[in-house]
Enzyme design. Structure first.
Site, PDB file in Angstrom:
ATOM      1  N   LEU A 169      37.385  40.269  37.602  1.00  0.00           N
ATOM      2  CA  LEU A 169      37.750  41.636  37.233  1.00  0.00           C
ATOM      3  C   LEU A 169      38.036  42.413  38.510  1.00  0.00           C
ATOM      4  CD1 LEU A 169      35.175  42.667  34.462  1.00  0.00           C
ATOM      5  CD2 LEU A 169      37.646  42.498  34.181  1.00  0.00           C
ATOM      6  N   ASP A 170      39.133  43.177  38.532  1.00  0.00           N
ATOM      7  CA  ASP A 170      39.440  44.029  39.671  1.00  0.00           C
ATOM      8  C   ASP A 170      38.328  45.050  39.876  1.00  0.00           C
ATOM      9  OD1 ASP A 170      41.829  42.741  40.099  1.00  0.00           O
ATOM     10  OD2 ASP A 170      43.049  44.235  39.053  1.00  0.00           O
ATOM     11  N   PRO A 171      38.169  45.571  41.098  1.00  0.00           N
ATOM     12  CA  PRO A 171      37.121  46.577  41.342  1.00  0.00           C
ATOM     13  C   PRO A 171      37.189  47.774  40.390  1.00  0.00           C
ATOM     14  CG  PRO A 171      37.982  45.784  43.422  1.00  0.00           C
ATOM     15  CD  PRO A 171      38.831  45.154  42.357  1.00  0.00           C
TER      16      PRO A 171
ATOM     17  N   ALA B  10      37.991  47.814  37.327  1.00  0.00           N
ATOM     18  CA  ALA B  10      37.640  47.431  35.959  1.00  0.00           C
ATOM     19  C   ALA B  10      36.131  47.401  35.747  1.00  0.00           C
ATOM     20  CB  ALA B  10      38.236  46.073  35.632  1.00  0.00           C
TER      21      ALA B  10
ATOM     22  N   ARG C 227      47.481  45.276  34.244  1.00  0.00           N
ATOM     23  CA  ARG C 227      48.172  46.357  34.960  1.00  0.00           C
ATOM     24  C   ARG C 227      49.679  46.105  35.011  1.00  0.00           C
ATOM     25  NH1 ARG C 227      47.442  44.629  40.808  1.00  0.00           N
ATOM     26  NH2 ARG C 227      45.988  42.888  40.652  1.00  0.00           N
TER      27      ARG C 227
END
Length: 288
Positions: free
Chosen positions: A38-40, A42, A173
């Site tokens: 997960l991206d930061p 998220a 995204r």
């Protein structure tokens, strides 16, 4: 030693690896891995595998995932989300009905061009490393599948919340960016919450603070990852010994399919494939 799966509700501004590092300290276990980055920005469901359970990570990574994504219309950024540098802004004159209609072409199998700010490697270099140097390279489209995509809420004239259930490798995204482009006004993702991964949901999730307080008692058994497969209980020491030695076993009359295989005392041994009455291990999960 701790073994099992803990479903973390990942906080914002943490990387998935940050979470794993924190849990290594809390649980005093080096073997820890997560089931899907997960991206930061998220938050939400991050399955984390501890000890012997790390052997199951590959099965979590490949599963479907579900998200609630915030789509902000009217701007385009270099990262395709609002954490990045704004490249263009546009007036927004679309309605909720326009947004809902624009989702239709994005359902089913689609092609995505991975964003420059991603961990994909091209010629040994991670794309985000090149992007940070101001470089952009050609990326080949990748096939992903959007199983479900719906408009959940209109927040204001520019912001919308979408629910997306998708395959491994989907960049939400990029999906927001592409929907904005299809609407003619640009778009970027302003929030992302993963609500399901590897069959686990937010109902299963706990916080890092919960693990700090309660420790190993929050670990789910490894076989909880495979609940969709039926149980096969071995009925003799001979069969169990062969399975523990990694050998196929003959089980005439067993329907073809994937099974959770257990010892006579109901210890989870392996995930196995039955075909033509022969059971072959896919992955073993018993200790040495």
């Amino acid at each position: 030693m701790p073994n099992g799966i803990v479903i973390i509700d990942k906080p914002a501004d943490w990387t998935s690896m940050d979470v794993c590092a924190k849990l290594r300290g809390i649980l005093n276990e080096r073997r820890i891995g997560h089931g899907g980055t997960l991206d930061p920005m998220a938050t939400g469901v991050l399955p984390v595998f501890v000890g012997q359970a790390t052997r199951a990570v590959e099965f979590a990574e490949n599963g479907e995932k579900e998200y609630l994504a915030g789509l902000r219309l009217g701007q385009v950024t270099d990262t395709e989300d609002t954490s990045g540098r704004v490249l263009e802004t546009f007036p927004v004159a679309v309605t909720a009905a326009d947004v809902a209609a624009a989702l239709e072409p994005f359902r089913g199998p689609i092609q995505q061009i991975p964003p420059m700010y991603s961990a994909i490697k091209i010629q040994g270099k991670k794309l985000y490393e090149l992007a940070r140097k101001g470089q952009e390279v050609e990326r080949k489209p990748r096939s992903v599948t959007i199983y479900e995509l719906e408009l959940v809420e209109q927040v204001n004239e520019t912001d919308y919340v979408l629910r997306c259930r998708c395959s491994k490798g989907t960049y939400v995204r990029t999906l927001c960016h592409d929907i904005g482009r299809a609407l003619g006004c640009g778009g970027a993702m302003y929030s992302l919450r993963r609500t399901m991964a590897a069959g686990f949901t937010l109902d299963d999730a706990v916080t890092l603070e919960d693990v700090q307080r309660r420790g190993e008692e929050l670990l789910l058994p490894t076989d909880s990852l495979f609940q969709q497969h039926p149980i096969l209980l071995l009925k003799s020491d001979k069969l169990e010994k062969r399975v523990r030695c990694g050998n196929p076993i003959s089980l005439p009359g067993t329907a073809d399919g994937t099974y959770r295989v257990y010892s006579q005392d109901r210890q989870f041994l392996c995930l196995s494939q039955a075909r033509g009455g022969t059971l072959t291990s896919i992955k073993n999960f018993f200790g040495a």
